[in-house]
Design an enzyme around this catalytic site. Structure first.
Site, PDB file in Angstrom:
ATOM      1  N   THR A 173       0.874  -1.177   0.000  1.00  0.00           N
ATOM      2  CA  THR A 173       0.000   0.000   0.000  1.00  0.00           C
ATOM      3  C   THR A 173       0.898   1.210   0.000  1.00  0.00           C
ATOM      4  O   THR A 173       1.927   1.220   0.675  1.00  0.00           O
ATOM      5  CB  THR A 173      -0.896   0.069   1.256  1.00  0.00           C
ATOM      6  OG1 THR A 173      -0.050   0.142   2.393  1.00  0.00           O
ATOM      7  CG2 THR A 173      -1.794  -1.107   1.367  1.00  0.00           C
ATOM      8  N   GLU A 316      -5.253  -3.985   2.729  1.00  0.00           N
ATOM      9  CA  GLU A 316      -5.131  -4.771   3.969  1.00  0.00           C
ATOM     10  C   GLU A 316      -6.302  -5.707   4.210  1.00  0.00           C
ATOM     11  O   GLU A 316      -6.244  -6.561   5.091  1.00  0.00           O
ATOM     12  CB  GLU A 316      -5.001  -3.824   5.181  1.00  0.00           C
ATOM     13  CG  GLU A 316      -3.682  -3.096   5.277  1.00  0.00           C
ATOM     14  CD  GLU A 316      -3.665  -1.754   4.542  1.00  0.00           C
ATOM     15  OE1 GLU A 316      -4.462  -1.609   3.583  1.00  0.00           O
ATOM     16  OE2 GLU A 316      -2.867  -0.888   4.906  1.00  0.00           O
ATOM     17  N   LYS A 426      -9.993  19.082  13.438  1.00  0.00           N
ATOM     18  CA  LYS A 426     -10.504  19.269  14.805  1.00  0.00           C
ATOM     19  C   LYS A 426     -10.577  20.756  15.107  1.00  0.00           C
ATOM     20  O   LYS A 426      -9.564  21.432  15.194  1.00  0.00           O
ATOM     21  CB  LYS A 426      -9.607  18.553  15.810  1.00  0.00           C
ATOM     22  CG  LYS A 426     -10.306  18.344  17.139  1.00  0.00           C
ATOM     23  CD  LYS A 426      -9.596  17.322  17.992  1.00  0.00           C
ATOM     24  CE  LYS A 426     -10.503  16.912  19.147  1.00  0.00           C
ATOM     25  NZ  LYS A 426      -9.883  15.952  20.034  1.00  0.00           N
ATOM     26  N   TRP A 431     -15.079  17.487  15.809  1.00  0.00           N
ATOM     27  CA  TRP A 431     -14.559  16.995  14.542  1.00  0.00           C
ATOM     28  C   TRP A 431     -15.365  17.512  13.362  1.00  0.00           C
ATOM     29  O   TRP A 431     -16.586  17.496  13.371  1.00  0.00           O
ATOM     30  CB  TRP A 431     -14.591  15.460  14.520  1.00  0.00           C
ATOM     31  CG  TRP A 431     -13.806  14.823  15.618  1.00  0.00           C
ATOM     32  CD1 TRP A 431     -14.299  14.271  16.765  1.00  0.00           C
ATOM     33  CD2 TRP A 431     -12.380  14.674  15.683  1.00  0.00           C
ATOM     34  NE1 TRP A 431     -13.261  13.793  17.541  1.00  0.00           N
ATOM     35  CE2 TRP A 431     -12.070  14.024  16.897  1.00  0.00           C
ATOM     36  CE3 TRP A 431     -11.333  15.032  14.833  1.00  0.00           C
ATOM     37  CZ2 TRP A 431     -10.771  13.721  17.290  1.00  0.00           C
ATOM     38  CZ3 TRP A 431     -10.033  14.731  15.216  1.00  0.00           C
ATOM     39  CH2 TRP A 431      -9.762  14.091  16.436  1.00  0.00           C
TER      40      TRP A 431
HETATM   41  P1  ADP Z   1      -5.645   2.058  -2.609  1.00  0.00           P
HETATM   42  O1  ADP Z   1      -4.528   1.306  -3.180  1.00  0.00           O
HETATM   43  O2  ADP Z   1      -6.973   2.005  -3.271  1.00  0.00           O
HETATM   44  O3  ADP Z   1      -5.310   3.430  -2.136  1.00  0.00           O
HETATM   45  P2  ADP Z   1      -5.788   1.440  -0.024  1.00  0.00           P
HETATM   46  O4  ADP Z   1      -5.859   0.132   0.625  1.00  0.00           O
HETATM   47  O5  ADP Z   1      -4.607   2.290   0.227  1.00  0.00           O
HETATM   48  O6  ADP Z   1      -5.946   1.148  -1.464  1.00  0.00           O
HETATM   49  O7  ADP Z   1      -7.058   2.342   0.188  1.00  0.00           O
HETATM   50  C1  ADP Z   1      -7.996   2.013   1.122  1.00  0.00           C
HETATM   51  C2  ADP Z   1      -8.720   3.248   1.539  1.00  0.00           C
HETATM   52  O8  ADP Z   1      -9.451   3.799   0.450  1.00  0.00           O
HETATM   53  C3  ADP Z   1      -9.751   2.982   2.587  1.00  0.00           C
HETATM   54  O9  ADP Z   1      -9.187   2.894   3.856  1.00  0.00           O
HETATM   55  C4  ADP Z   1     -10.656   4.197   2.425  1.00  0.00           C
HETATM   56  O10 ADP Z   1     -10.123   5.334   3.071  1.00  0.00           O
HETATM   57  C5  ADP Z   1     -10.623   4.437   0.938  1.00  0.00           C
HETATM   58  N1  ADP Z   1     -11.811   3.842   0.317  1.00  0.00           N
HETATM   59  C6  ADP Z   1     -11.919   2.630  -0.248  1.00  0.00           C
HETATM   60  N2  ADP Z   1     -13.166   2.424  -0.705  1.00  0.00           N
HETATM   61  C7  ADP Z   1     -13.879   3.535  -0.428  1.00  0.00           C
HETATM   62  C8  ADP Z   1     -15.257   3.947  -0.636  1.00  0.00           C
HETATM   63  N3  ADP Z   1     -16.143   3.178  -1.259  1.00  0.00           N
HETATM   64  N4  ADP Z   1     -15.608   5.162  -0.195  1.00  0.00           N
HETATM   65  C9  ADP Z   1     -14.725   5.969   0.413  1.00  0.00           C
HETATM   66  N5  ADP Z   1     -13.447   5.644   0.645  1.00  0.00           N
HETATM   67  C10 ADP Z   1     -13.016   4.445   0.234  1.00  0.00           C
END
Ligand code: ADP
Length: 528
Positions: A173, A316, A426, A431
């Site tokens: 990631t 993850e 914040k 928040w």
């Molecule tokens: P990528 O490689 O897509 O960035 P990550 O595992 O780093 O994969 O990204 C995961 C994150 O993407 C999640 O923790 C969330 O913050 C965001 N995310 C994934 N799906 C959605 C969704 N449907 N709506 C909003 N945020 C999302």
């Protein structure tokens, strides 16, 4: 005492055996970067993967060693997934959109031994070669190189055997801080994820499905589709280029029923469809995830009779966390109410558990009341325990993974993401959701993109500012945006300033990089 059922290890090579045996003639179409096309079948993919397993053995690759790919979506890439796991290796899909220092770090950290890559990435490979210290063998997917390499074998071999908890795949990631982190999937987790992914309420795949996955195979394993798709025996249509015209033409010609991609992909398709007056009459399932699907996108697809699976997940979580799986009473909702529930991130399948925790007190589990927001945690058999090469520590035993997302959970299980823990603003001890501000801003017709960040404030701690990219040929001023926002967010959430820019920085997976944006506005002074 043990139970008395058969030993049938959950190893992913069983998936391709099944696909070849039960769906052997089902086609896999590839549209290549040069415009040419080829067709193979599940039986063909299995035979080629067996040949690749032999070829890897000839290179001296041992079980457990990492075999990397740097490639777009196509049949040879698919073959290489099963060939890599076939030799007992660990498939490492590298994201070519990462920055050079990240590419250097991950290949060395992964200890990659072999790299298979598209000719399109030859300049990248030439540039990185001196820095990649562990890769011994470079094989190009194009120019006949891959075919010649595996063509020297006859496929008369067996898959490597081993335990179901052996690793089979590695994805990094990009992360918002520090070096990328590796997620090491195992055969069992991948298999359970694959079985779950095809269910009607999840990706809804079966032998009749024709799927064009736009989400790249290097992005969270193309959401697991190369495994799940084989388990269901679907027809795949791959495109090595993500051009909206190419994708729409392929979808219509091949009668594609299912597709999957991040919101920007769908946006580009809509633009092309509007410009060329094209529709997608055969499409019935659109999987959207990676970032929040905007309202107009969900509405448009639903009006065209397409089921929207708005999914939340992470590298993850393999990546399925939630999908737009309907609650028992959602069919009775009006169209507008259905759009409203689809705007949220959906519900978990069996196998995933969610909870939210107080942002200031990690020991306090918060209620699923549809009001309270907290830090989202997840657990399940395809959720990460610890990052690749990280030392085991006390948090392993908790078996709850901190997602870094902030969310609300509803009594019926629906998840609504409100922010990232690092991005919430914040102000005066309360928040503010940057995501809600952004969504409200992006519903203004002149706004192409918007991002909210917190800026230091001596009295309130932080105050939001909104950074906006205007749509081409559109005029809009700061006051107009604030008036527009005032209709949907609390007064004290309104940004202290709206700044217009030509571009908002994006990271390797195309998402807004708040880290870079904050850096850009580090010395920003709020108006008095
Ligand atoms: P990528 O490689 O897509 O960035 P990550 O595992 O780093 O994969 O990204 C995961 C994150 O993407 C999640 O923790 C969330 O913050 C965001 N995310 C994934 N799906 C959605 C969704 N449907 N709506 C909003 N945020 C999302």
């Amino acid at each position: 005492m043990l139970g008395a059922m058969q030993d049938w290890d959950l190893r992913v090579t069983r998936i391709i055996d099944h696909a070849a045996r039960e769906h052997g003639g089902r086609e896999i179409v590839s549209r290549w970067a040069d415009g040419s096309e080829t067709v193979t079948t599940w039986a063909g993919v299995r035979l080629d993967a067996l040949k690749m397993t032999q070829a890897l053995r000839n290179l001296g690759v041992q079980p457990g060693e990492r075999i990397a790919t740097l490639a777009m979506n196509h049949a040879r890439h698919l073959v290489s997934w099963y060939g890599a796991v076939g030799v007992g290796g660990v498939l490492h899909t590298v994201n070519p959109r990462l920055f050079d220092d990240q590419l250097e770090y991950i290949a060395n950290h992964a200890d990659d031994q072999v790299l298979l890559y598209d000719a399109a990435f030859q300049p990248l490979v030439d540039r990185m070669k001196p820095k990649w210290t562990t890769i011994k063998h470079y094989i190009c997917f194009d120019n006949g190189e891959f075919e010649t390499w595996i063509g020297a074998e006859n496929g008369d071999t067996e898959w490597a055997t081993g335990g179901e908890r052996d690793p089979c795949m590695l994805c990094y990631t990009s992360g918002t801080t520090g070096n990328p982190k590796g997620v090491l999937y195992e055969h069992r987790s991948t298999m359970l994820h694959a079985i779950t992914s095809v269910q009607p309420a999840i990706f809804d795949l079966d032998a009749r499905s024709v799927m064009l996955p736009v989400v790249p195979m290097f992005h969270a394993a193309s959401w697991g589709l190369p495994w799940g798709g084989a388990a269901a025996g679907i027809k795949f249509v791959f495109s090595a280029v993500n051009d909206a015209k190419v994708l729409c033409d392929l979808m219509n010609r091949e009668k594609v029923t299912h597709s999957a991609g991040v919101p920007t992909v769908w946006l580009a398709m809509f633009q092309h469809m509007d410009a060329e007056n094209v529709t997608l009459p055969t499409l019935r399932q659109a999987i959207i995830g990676g970032s929040a699907a905007p309202r107009f996108m969900i509405e448009r697809l639903m009006k065209a009779g397409v089921n929207v699976a708005h999914a939340w997940g992470m590298t993850e979580t393999s990546p399925i966390g939630t999908t737009g799986a309907k609650c028992w009473n959602w069919d009775d909702l009006s169209f507008d109410e259905q759009v409203e529930v689809k705007l949220m991130q959906g519900r978990v399948p069996f196998g995933v558990e969610l909870r939210i925790i107080d942002l200031d007190d990690p020991n306090k589990v918060l209620p699923r009341d549809g009001k309270t927001s907290g830090a989202l945690q997840v657990r399940g058999p395809w959720v990460i325990k610890r990052y690749f090469k990280a030392e085991a520590d006390a948090t392993d035993d908790e078996q709850w993974f901190d997602t870094g997302d902030v969310a609300i959970l509803y009594p019926d299980g629906t998840l609504q993401l409100t922010d990232r823990t690092k991005d919430v603003i914040k102000s005066g001890g309360e928040w503010i959701s940057s995501v809600e501000l952004e969504n409200a801003a992006m519903s203004h017709p002149a706004v192409a993109e918007a991002a909210a960040i917190g800026i230091y404030h001596p009295r309130w701690d932080e105050r939001p500012i909104l950074v906006v990219v205007r749509k081409a040929d559109c005029e809009v001023c700061s006051d107009e945006i604030k008036t527009h926002l005032a209709a949907s967010v609390a007064k004290w959430w309104l940004p202290d300033a709206v700044e217009f820019v030509d571009e908002i920085p994006h990271g390797g997976t195309g998402k807004v990089s708040k880290k870079d944006l904050r850096e850009q506005f580090r010395d920003y002074k709020l108006p008095d």
